[in-house]
Design an enzyme around this catalytic site. Sequence first.
Site, PDB file in Angstrom:
ATOM      1  N   TRP A 130       0.854  -1.195   0.000  1.00 51.61           N
ATOM      2  CA  TRP A 130       0.000   0.000   0.000  1.00 51.61           C
ATOM      3  C   TRP A 130       0.890   1.246   0.000  1.00 51.61           C
ATOM      4  CZ3 TRP A 130      -1.847   2.937   4.719  1.00 51.61           C
ATOM      5  CH2 TRP A 130      -2.781   3.927   4.357  1.00 51.61           C
ATOM      6  N   ASP A 212      -1.119  -5.807   8.817  1.00 53.38           N
ATOM      7  CA  ASP A 212      -2.110  -4.774   8.519  1.00 53.38           C
ATOM      8  C   ASP A 212      -3.323  -5.476   7.920  1.00 53.38           C
ATOM      9  OD1 ASP A 212      -3.594  -2.581   7.809  1.00 53.38           O
ATOM     10  OD2 ASP A 212      -2.188  -1.825   6.306  1.00 53.38           O
ATOM     11  N   LYS A 247     -13.533  -0.290   5.887  1.00 55.22           N
ATOM     12  CA  LYS A 247     -14.085  -1.025   4.753  1.00 55.22           C
ATOM     13  C   LYS A 247     -15.209  -1.959   5.174  1.00 55.22           C
ATOM     14  CE  LYS A 247     -10.065   0.610   3.257  1.00 55.22           C
ATOM     15  NZ  LYS A 247      -9.072   1.299   4.098  1.00 55.22           N
TER      16      LYS A 247
END
Length: 397
Positions: A130, A212, A247
Amino acid sequence: MFESLRAVPADPILNLSVLYRQDTNPNKVDLGVGVYKDEKGHTAIMEAVSRAQERILSEENTKAYVGIAGSKQFCDLLAQVTLGANHNVLAEKRVAVAQTPGGSGALRVLAEFINVAKPGATVWVGNPTWANHIPIMQSAGLKIKQFPYYDRASKVVDFDGMLATLTADTQAGDVVLLHGCCHNPSGADLTLEQWQTTAEVVKAKGLLPFVDIAYQGLGEGMDEDAAGLRLMANMVPEMVIASSCSKNFGLYRERTGAAMIISSTPEHAILTQSQMNGVIRANYSMPPSHGALAAETILADPKLKQMWRDELKTMRKRIKHLRSQLVDAIKAEGIEQDFSFIERQKGMFSFLGISAEQVDQLVNKHSVYLVSSSRINLAGLNQHNIAYVAKSIAAVL
């Protein structure tokens, strides 16, 4: 003092949103920003979240500070969701948890915590990872090294390359940053067998795993998506986890997440909690309350929790269906290049595997917006635009 400052380049993904909004093409499609969108292209509020917020508005009776680590109930419930309610590390009281401003806040808190424990520690991140992982780690004072992760030729995890680097090049005390599921940007995840092998290397070499997990529930399911993380937590004495509610609860703008630290003993867990609280106090003092209140209200209520899980299942199934539909639509354009890898990947993201020049053509000639790496957000597709996207891809190949 300010005369020496220079402009910081615009974030390429956020800049895409600006260009998209300015575009007058009625066929424009935004596949850039990584937020879930429904069939109407709208990031709607989940029904379970709406009902939880109604309850909060009717029952909340104070706006007093929530404390440095946030809501204890939220922390406890999210740790159970992430690790599994019956996980050994929870039963043994080896986990310190703090509510944070989103998953990004959790990453920063944990990075600074690591820098307190071992100043200037080396963090190994996958190539690619990311986009904000490296800036967050570096700004906390940590050093960055990379291991191979995604093979762009075969469109799968380069596990041999990853394993070779972690085995040969890491040192005891180094940190290894892993994606819990739904890898962003590639969509290519480790299998459970690969998690097992990685955990064995991490333990043998004395590394600290930093997981993560920002998309739990959007791959195969809440428990399935956390299986690798839970396996790792069973095998190593210490571990840190950044979890996000952006999310899977759709709480993007509420900035809701948690930082979790697994220690080797309950006594160390108490110590790590105090050190993590110290990091937080020096940064933002305490986290915002509303999003965590919504999440904990859902997780504490069996009916709301089931409603949430059902909604999440619908989102997950839709993303999988969009993957299949895009592959079929590209085939229907007569393209010989194999895009079937898109179906096999998980979560909201995939690389198309096209050049930066072809991406520029998609953006500038066809108003299909994606980042230069060719990463697309599958959730930006719908029944109205998927054929147009496939036709546009065919036009630039």
